[in-house]
Scaffold this motif. Structure first.
Motif, PDB file in Angstrom:
ATOM      1  N   TRP A 482       0.817  -1.213   0.000  1.00  0.00           N
ATOM      2  CA  TRP A 482       0.000   0.000   0.000  1.00  0.00           C
ATOM      3  C   TRP A 482       0.854   1.268   0.000  1.00  0.00           C
ATOM      4  O   TRP A 482       0.407   2.324  -0.463  1.00  0.00           O
ATOM      5  CB  TRP A 482      -0.978  -0.026   1.177  1.00  0.00           C
ATOM      6  CG  TRP A 482      -2.090  -0.996   0.943  1.00  0.00           C
ATOM      7  CD1 TRP A 482      -2.273  -2.204   1.539  1.00  0.00           C
ATOM      8  CD2 TRP A 482      -3.157  -0.855   0.003  1.00  0.00           C
ATOM      9  NE1 TRP A 482      -3.386  -2.829   1.032  1.00  0.00           N
ATOM     10  CE2 TRP A 482      -3.955  -2.024   0.089  1.00  0.00           C
ATOM     11  CE3 TRP A 482      -3.514   0.137  -0.914  1.00  0.00           C
ATOM     12  CZ2 TRP A 482      -5.086  -2.216  -0.698  1.00  0.00           C
ATOM     13  CZ3 TRP A 482      -4.648  -0.058  -1.706  1.00  0.00           C
ATOM     14  CH2 TRP A 482      -5.418  -1.211  -1.591  1.00  0.00           C
ATOM     15  N   ALA A 483       2.084   1.172   0.510  1.00  0.00           N
ATOM     16  CA  ALA A 483       2.992   2.316   0.400  1.00  0.00           C
ATOM     17  C   ALA A 483       3.342   2.577  -1.062  1.00  0.00           C
ATOM     18  O   ALA A 483       3.355   3.722  -1.528  1.00  0.00           O
ATOM     19  CB  ALA A 483       4.255   2.067   1.221  1.00  0.00           C
ATOM     20  N   LEU A 511      -6.052  -7.869  -5.100  1.00  0.00           N
ATOM     21  CA  LEU A 511      -7.243  -7.519  -5.876  1.00  0.00           C
ATOM     22  C   LEU A 511      -7.736  -6.120  -5.532  1.00  0.00           C
ATOM     23  O   LEU A 511      -8.193  -5.369  -6.401  1.00  0.00           O
ATOM     24  CB  LEU A 511      -8.346  -8.545  -5.630  1.00  0.00           C
ATOM     25  CG  LEU A 511      -8.261  -9.837  -6.441  1.00  0.00           C
ATOM     26  CD1 LEU A 511      -9.222 -10.881  -5.897  1.00  0.00           C
ATOM     27  CD2 LEU A 511      -8.553  -9.570  -7.925  1.00  0.00           C
ATOM     28  N   SER A 512      -7.657  -5.751  -4.254  1.00  0.00           N
ATOM     29  CA  SER A 512      -8.131  -4.434  -3.828  1.00  0.00           C
ATOM     30  C   SER A 512      -7.261  -3.315  -4.396  1.00  0.00           C
ATOM     31  O   SER A 512      -7.757  -2.223  -4.704  1.00  0.00           O
ATOM     32  CB  SER A 512      -8.144  -4.363  -2.305  1.00  0.00           C
ATOM     33  OG  SER A 512      -9.028  -5.326  -1.762  1.00  0.00           O
ATOM     34  N   ALA A 513      -5.971  -3.573  -4.516  1.00  0.00           N
ATOM     35  CA  ALA A 513      -5.057  -2.560  -5.045  1.00  0.00           C
ATOM     36  C   ALA A 513      -4.962  -2.582  -6.567  1.00  0.00           C
ATOM     37  O   ALA A 513      -4.422  -1.651  -7.171  1.00  0.00           O
ATOM     38  CB  ALA A 513      -3.665  -2.766  -4.451  1.00  0.00           C
ATOM     39  N   LEU A 514      -5.483  -3.615  -7.196  1.00  0.00           N
ATOM     40  CA  LEU A 514      -5.347  -3.829  -8.635  1.00  0.00           C
ATOM     41  C   LEU A 514      -5.760  -2.627  -9.500  1.00  0.00           C
ATOM     42  O   LEU A 514      -5.049  -2.282 -10.452  1.00  0.00           O
ATOM     43  CB  LEU A 514      -6.134  -5.078  -9.022  1.00  0.00           C
ATOM     44  CG  LEU A 514      -6.136  -5.555 -10.470  1.00  0.00           C
ATOM     45  CD1 LEU A 514      -6.269  -7.062 -10.514  1.00  0.00           C
ATOM     46  CD2 LEU A 514      -7.288  -4.934 -11.254  1.00  0.00           C
ATOM     47  N   PRO A 515      -6.895  -1.940  -9.230  1.00  0.00           N
ATOM     48  CA  PRO A 515      -7.333  -0.865 -10.128  1.00  0.00           C
ATOM     49  C   PRO A 515      -6.305   0.247 -10.306  1.00  0.00           C
ATOM     50  O   PRO A 515      -6.236   0.868 -11.377  1.00  0.00           O
ATOM     51  CB  PRO A 515      -8.604  -0.343  -9.460  1.00  0.00           C
ATOM     52  CG  PRO A 515      -9.109  -1.501  -8.676  1.00  0.00           C
ATOM     53  CD  PRO A 515      -7.893  -2.190  -8.168  1.00  0.00           C
ATOM     54  N   SER A 516      -5.493   0.505  -9.281  1.00  0.00           N
ATOM     55  CA  SER A 516      -4.530   1.600  -9.397  1.00  0.00           C
ATOM     56  C   SER A 516      -3.400   1.273 -10.359  1.00  0.00           C
ATOM     57  O   SER A 516      -2.604   2.149 -10.706  1.00  0.00           O
ATOM     58  CB  SER A 516      -3.954   1.946  -8.023  1.00  0.00           C
ATOM     59  OG  SER A 516      -3.218   0.859  -7.496  1.00  0.00           O
ATOM     60  N   THR A 517      -3.305   0.024 -10.802  1.00  0.00           N
ATOM     61  CA  THR A 517      -2.233  -0.376 -11.732  1.00  0.00           C
ATOM     62  C   THR A 517      -2.728  -0.576 -13.148  1.00  0.00           C
ATOM     63  O   THR A 517      -1.927  -0.763 -14.057  1.00  0.00           O
ATOM     64  CB  THR A 517      -1.587  -1.690 -11.249  1.00  0.00           C
ATOM     65  OG1 THR A 517      -2.521  -2.772 -11.401  1.00  0.00           O
ATOM     66  CG2 THR A 517      -1.158  -1.601  -9.797  1.00  0.00           C
ATOM     67  N   MET A 518      -4.035  -0.548 -13.373  1.00  0.00           N
ATOM     68  CA  MET A 518      -4.586  -0.881 -14.693  1.00  0.00           C
ATOM     69  C   MET A 518      -4.316   0.217 -15.711  1.00  0.00           C
ATOM     70  O   MET A 518      -4.515   1.401 -15.455  1.00  0.00           O
ATOM     71  CB  MET A 518      -6.092  -1.106 -14.599  1.00  0.00           C
ATOM     72  CG  MET A 518      -6.478  -2.493 -14.129  1.00  0.00           C
ATOM     73  SD  MET A 518      -8.265  -2.738 -14.281  1.00  0.00           S
ATOM     74  CE  MET A 518      -8.391  -4.446 -13.808  1.00  0.00           C
ATOM     75  N   THR A 519      -3.872  -0.206 -16.875  1.00  0.00           N
ATOM     76  CA  THR A 519      -3.683   0.690 -18.015  1.00  0.00           C
ATOM     77  C   THR A 519      -4.131  -0.030 -19.280  1.00  0.00           C
ATOM     78  O   THR A 519      -4.341  -1.246 -19.280  1.00  0.00           O
ATOM     79  CB  THR A 519      -2.204   1.100 -18.170  1.00  0.00           C
ATOM     80  OG1 THR A 519      -1.439  -0.066 -18.534  1.00  0.00           O
ATOM     81  CG2 THR A 519      -1.650   1.704 -16.896  1.00  0.00           C
ATOM     82  N   ASN A 520      -4.233   0.727 -20.346  1.00  0.00           N
ATOM     83  CA  ASN A 520      -4.584   0.110 -21.635  1.00  0.00           C
ATOM     84  C   ASN A 520      -3.551  -0.922 -22.058  1.00  0.00           C
ATOM     85  O   ASN A 520      -3.864  -1.880 -22.763  1.00  0.00           O
ATOM     86  CB  ASN A 520      -4.707   1.191 -22.715  1.00  0.00           C
ATOM     87  CG  ASN A 520      -5.993   1.984 -22.597  1.00  0.00           C
ATOM     88  OD1 ASN A 520      -7.063   1.415 -22.406  1.00  0.00           O
ATOM     89  ND2 ASN A 520      -5.876   3.300 -22.685  1.00  0.00           N
ATOM     90  N   ASP A 521      -2.324  -0.729 -21.609  1.00  0.00           N
ATOM     91  CA  ASP A 521      -1.251  -1.614 -22.035  1.00  0.00           C
ATOM     92  C   ASP A 521      -1.211  -2.923 -21.253  1.00  0.00           C
ATOM     93  O   ASP A 521      -0.831  -3.964 -21.804  1.00  0.00           O
ATOM     94  CB  ASP A 521       0.105  -0.900 -21.884  1.00  0.00           C
ATOM     95  CG  ASP A 521       0.239   0.280 -22.819  1.00  0.00           C
ATOM     96  OD1 ASP A 521      -0.363   0.233 -23.911  1.00  0.00           O
ATOM     97  OD2 ASP A 521       0.914   1.255 -22.444  1.00  0.00           O
ATOM     98  N   ASN A 522      -1.604  -2.885 -19.974  1.00  0.00           N
ATOM     99  CA  ASN A 522      -1.436  -4.112 -19.180  1.00  0.00           C
ATOM    100  C   ASN A 522      -2.733  -4.849 -18.879  1.00  0.00           C
ATOM    101  O   ASN A 522      -2.705  -5.945 -18.312  1.00  0.00           O
ATOM    102  CB  ASN A 522      -0.696  -3.815 -17.872  1.00  0.00           C
ATOM    103  CG  ASN A 522      -1.494  -2.938 -16.910  1.00  0.00           C
ATOM    104  OD1 ASN A 522      -2.720  -2.884 -16.946  1.00  0.00           O
ATOM    105  ND2 ASN A 522      -0.795  -2.233 -16.041  1.00  0.00           N
ATOM    106  N   VAL A 523      -3.883  -4.251 -19.229  1.00  0.00           N
ATOM    107  CA  VAL A 523      -5.138  -4.889 -18.867  1.00  0.00           C
ATOM    108  C   VAL A 523      -5.279  -6.268 -19.512  1.00  0.00           C
ATOM    109  O   VAL A 523      -5.918  -7.172 -18.967  1.00  0.00           O
ATOM    110  CB  VAL A 523      -6.334  -3.986 -19.226  1.00  0.00           C
ATOM    111  CG1 VAL A 523      -6.552  -3.954 -20.741  1.00  0.00           C
ATOM    112  CG2 VAL A 523      -7.597  -4.451 -18.513  1.00  0.00           C
ATOM    113  N   VAL A 524      -4.641  -6.457 -20.644  1.00  0.00           N
ATOM    114  CA  VAL A 524      -4.694  -7.753 -21.313  1.00  0.00           C
ATOM    115  C   VAL A 524      -4.043  -8.842 -20.462  1.00  0.00           C
ATOM    116  O   VAL A 524      -4.387 -10.023 -20.578  1.00  0.00           O
ATOM    117  CB  VAL A 524      -4.026  -7.666 -22.708  1.00  0.00           C
ATOM    118  CG1 VAL A 524      -2.516  -7.430 -22.565  1.00  0.00           C
ATOM    119  CG2 VAL A 524      -4.302  -8.909 -23.515  1.00  0.00           C
TER     120      VAL A 524
END
Length: 764
Positions: A482-483, A511-524
């Motif tokens: 989380w840091a 899973l809870s932190a996952l949305p902050s890492t999503m991009t068009n490039d890595n969502v696949v």
């Protein structure tokens, strides 16, 4: 008497039970100090007040500070120098009329123990001339301050107030002090949550983000080691969340998401050491026992989940709850089973701490940097707000001269006897702060994470990632995760391995932190992993999956529909998965329902039941009246509803879990005028049937207080309030006039106490 600020539309739980005898130690102490003589409640020094306390064997209570160095304290935070930042609410109920609530006499002060002897010896006023301040939170190089109705961010310049930024002009809504948002708790997920609020806040760079979240409790909020939140309302011991706080609040059409605002413990019994006649409904049956002691919580507040390293291990993960109306602190033992949590009272027939001093008013509890449990004692006679102050309690206040003095206050810490107490010195070095994430004291871990983020210590990225990888299954690894998230450095390469971790708690964090890492490039990269997780039979992680699948929507709206169908099909009767799915379907409930029916013939499953209910609620809300027109027609009624009724019955009139039943489509509202007026004037005790459903404690609070004794609320106000709720939402009924209110007030002018449903049946 009720706790400060708790929303008391429903004030005292209606429980019939026999009061057991007090433990011998309490009986003996009671006899030795004349505790049964409750005709007077003298002001005593802090030292004398301590002598009137009974604390669990093996512990002692130490005075940290008292008047004149502190005045009417209600909330506090520790900074990285172990100093206390304290909110002083000096305007609150300085007399039974609350005559000083508009005065600019509130303050934020900094208290420091410079010579390290355990007692405060320096006081600085950071911010003054505030009107009824109620909460603070240290963040970045500044402090959030709640001064109703606004939330401010104030920069700190050498312990002096700098630039002010308005974060939210409507942080608190309505004029009822007891129902306003509070606490400003900075949680593990880097968002700031509040008790009694549906908003959460976060500072990103120079901008403040505000998002909708779940409504949580009334006064006070705390968290466990995994970042789940716990809270309560005035008559409920502990409420809390099964899941991490940022999930499942995106669909306003879903009235309640199961797994949030859950009753963690159903035992609301309290065991005061002394008679407590000075509670707001003390005249009612079963509120006090035969010895005039409070039977059940009426002012539960300020919970603290102990995560320190000073107490022995058996106290770790215990939840301590303050009850200022009964002058005590309760201890509860928390345990988990899967993703659910529950608790039990630590003792029967006694408490962790009781006091024979009626003016001892613990309102907030905290973990400290030294591992101690800190107690904020407002130390005063009156804590019930004037909005619901009954004639009975006014008489009790007068009888024992409880009005004066005011603007006193004490802060204590509870420690094991003969323990070596030393607060941890927080380092300034980023690398050393990363090491502090391993500390056994939860306060230290939390503060280290916050300091890394506030200092924007991106140079610590490598050490944080190393700690997260090597200690993924430990608390240190979770804090490191989380840091990184707080610094904006968390990547999909960090999350993907954790989604396959053997510990389901770690998978849930990832899973809870996952949305902050999503991009068009890595969502696949995420799609096949989530697909694989759904196909596995993992009931512990399934709700988290259902909550977070929706985060794919901005990138691939079609795939989430397919994934939701799959997870709904795999767990068709899992209520938590069901609600998680629907929480992401705002505006698409009917479409999804039709799609599901085509592929699944059994429409009795939980997913179909919840979808039908939600669709029905949507249609009902669409037919609601124009609220703006009603507010113009009944301005005083609308204002009174917002401040007095809305905190418990909800803005939509559909009731609030653990507090109150619906007003929308309620026969008690749209039926007899006399019945409704009588309820508003004198209150209603449960159980009560609304729209063919029986509501009773502990599903709701069991006693709604009337507002007829509040001299600030005149007959015209009650007439407008009645007319407003009789014609709001789906309700439609004849308006009520001031003359009709006067008539019913006169008819029941000699009545003391609320009505029961049975008493009012004849007037419906």
């Amino acid at each position: 008497m009720s706790k400060i600020y708790s929303a008391l539309v429903f004030a005292v739980i209606f429980i019939v039970s026999c009061y057991p005898k007090k433990p011998a130690t309490q009986q003996q102490t009671s006899a030795s100090i004349g505790a049964n003589n409750y005709d007077s409640a003298p002001f005593v020094s802090p030292e004398e007040s301590v002598k009137k306390m009974i604390l669990e064997d093996g512990f002692e209570i130490q005075l940290v500070t008292a008047e004149p160095d502190i005045s009417s304290p209600v909330a506090m935070n520790f900074d990285d120098k172990n100093r206390m930042w304290v909110v002083e609410m000096q305007g609150y109920m300085t007399d039974a009329d609350g005559s000083e609530e508009d005065k600019k006499n509130g303050r934020i002060v900094i208290l420091e123990d410079k010579d390290k002897d355990g007692r405060v010896d320096e006081r600085k006023v950071f911010l003054d001339s505030l009107v009824m301040p109620r909460a603070l939170c240290l963040v970045d190089n500044g402090i959030l301050v709640a001064e109703p109705p606004r939330l401010w961010f104030v920069e700190i310049n050498n312990d002096k107030a700098g630039k002010r930024t308005l974060v939210d002009e409507s942080y608190t809504e309505g004029g009822n002090v007891e129902a306003q948002a509070n606490s400003l708790f900075r949680a593990m997920d880097n968002w700031i949550y509040s008790g009694g609020s549906e908003k959460r806040y976060r500072k990103v760079g120079d901008k403040w983000l505000t998002e909708r979240t779940h409504l949580r409790g009334q006064w006070g909020i705390t968290q466990d080691d995994f970042g789940r939140l716990y809270y309560n309302n005035n008559s409920q011991n502990i409420l809390g969340d099964y899941f991490l706080p940022g999930l499942g609040s995106g669909n306003e059409n879903l009235q309640r998401v199961r797994g949030f605002n859950e009753r963690i413990i159903s035992d609301n019994r309290v065991y005061p050491a002394r008679p407590t006649p000075g509670v707001n409904r003390g005249y009612k049956d079963n509120v006090l026992d035969s010895a005039k002691r409070l039977v059940s919580f009426t002012a539960a507040c300020g919970p603290a989940l102990y995560r320190g390293d000073l107490f022995s291990k058996q106290y770790y993960n215990n939840v301590f709850v303050a009850e200022p109306a009964a002058n005590l602190i309760k201890r509860n033992i928390l345990s988990g089973k899967g993703f659910t949590t529950e608790a039990k009272q630590a003792y029967q027939g006694k408490e962790f701490l009781v006091s024979f001093d009626e003016r001892f008013r613990p309102v907030s509890l905290y973990n400290g940097p030294d591992g101690a449990l800190y107690v904020v004692d407002m130390y005063r006679g009156i804590i019930q707000h004037k909005s619901f102050l009954t004639d009975y309690l006014k008489n009790e206040i007068k009888k024992r001269s409880l009005e004066k003095p005011v603007n006193c206050g004490r802060i204590y810490r509870i420690v094991p006897k003969n323990s070596s107490i030393k607060a941890v010195e927080m380092p300034a070095s980023p690398s050393k702060l990363v090491e502090m994430l391993k500390h056994p004291n939860g306060w230290v871990r939390d503060k280290a994470q916050q300091m890394i983020i506030d200092g924007n210590y991106v140079k610590a990225e490598g050490k944080l990632r190393e700690l997260m990888t090597k200690n993924a299954g430990d608390l240190a690894g979770i804090h490191a995760l989380w840091a990184l998230e707080g610094l904006g450095l968390l990547q999909s390469s960090d999350i993907l391995p954790l989604l396959k971790h053997k510990d389901w708690n770690i998978r849930a964090q990832a899973l809870s932190a996952l949305p902050s890492t999503m991009t068009n490039d890595n969502v696949v990269k995420y799609k096949p992993v989530l697909q694989e997780m759904i196909e596995q039979t993992d009931t512990l992680i399934a709700p988290y999956l259902a909550f977070q699948i929706g985060k794919l929507k901005p990138f691939d709206a079609k795939v989430i529909t397919d994934l939701y169908q799959q997870i709904s099909g795999k767990y068709p009767n899992n209520i938590y998965v069901t609600d998680a799915v629907v929480s992401n379907l705002k505006g698409q409930e009917a479409t999804f329902y039709r799609r599901m029916v085509q592929s699944r013939p059994d429409t009795t499953q939980a997913i179909f039941v919840q979808l039908r209910k939600t669709i029905s609620d949507i249609k009902s809300n669409e037919s609601n009246k124009d609220a703006n027109l009603l507010r113009k027609q009944y301005p005083r009624g609308a204002s009174l509803f917002r401040s007095t009724c809305q905190p418990c019955h909800g803005a939509d009139g559909n009731g609030v879990r653990a507090l109150a039943p619906p007003l929308n489509r309620s026969e008690w509202v749209t039926g007899s005028k006399e019945t409704l007026i009588a309820i508003l004037l004198h209150g209603l005790s449960g159980p009560v049937k609304v729209n063919n459903k029986v509501y009773q404690a502990p599903e709701i609070n069991g006693d709604m207080p009337g507002i007829g004794s509040n001299k600030d609320i005149v007959d015209e106000d009650i007439a407008q309030l009645s007319s407003f709720i009789r014609n709001s939402w789906s309700n439609e009924a004849e308006k009520i006039s001031r003359e009709e209110v006067i008539k019913i007030r006169k008819k029941f002018e000699s009545r003391q106490g609320s009505f029961t449903a049975a008493e009012l049946e004849g007037t419906k």
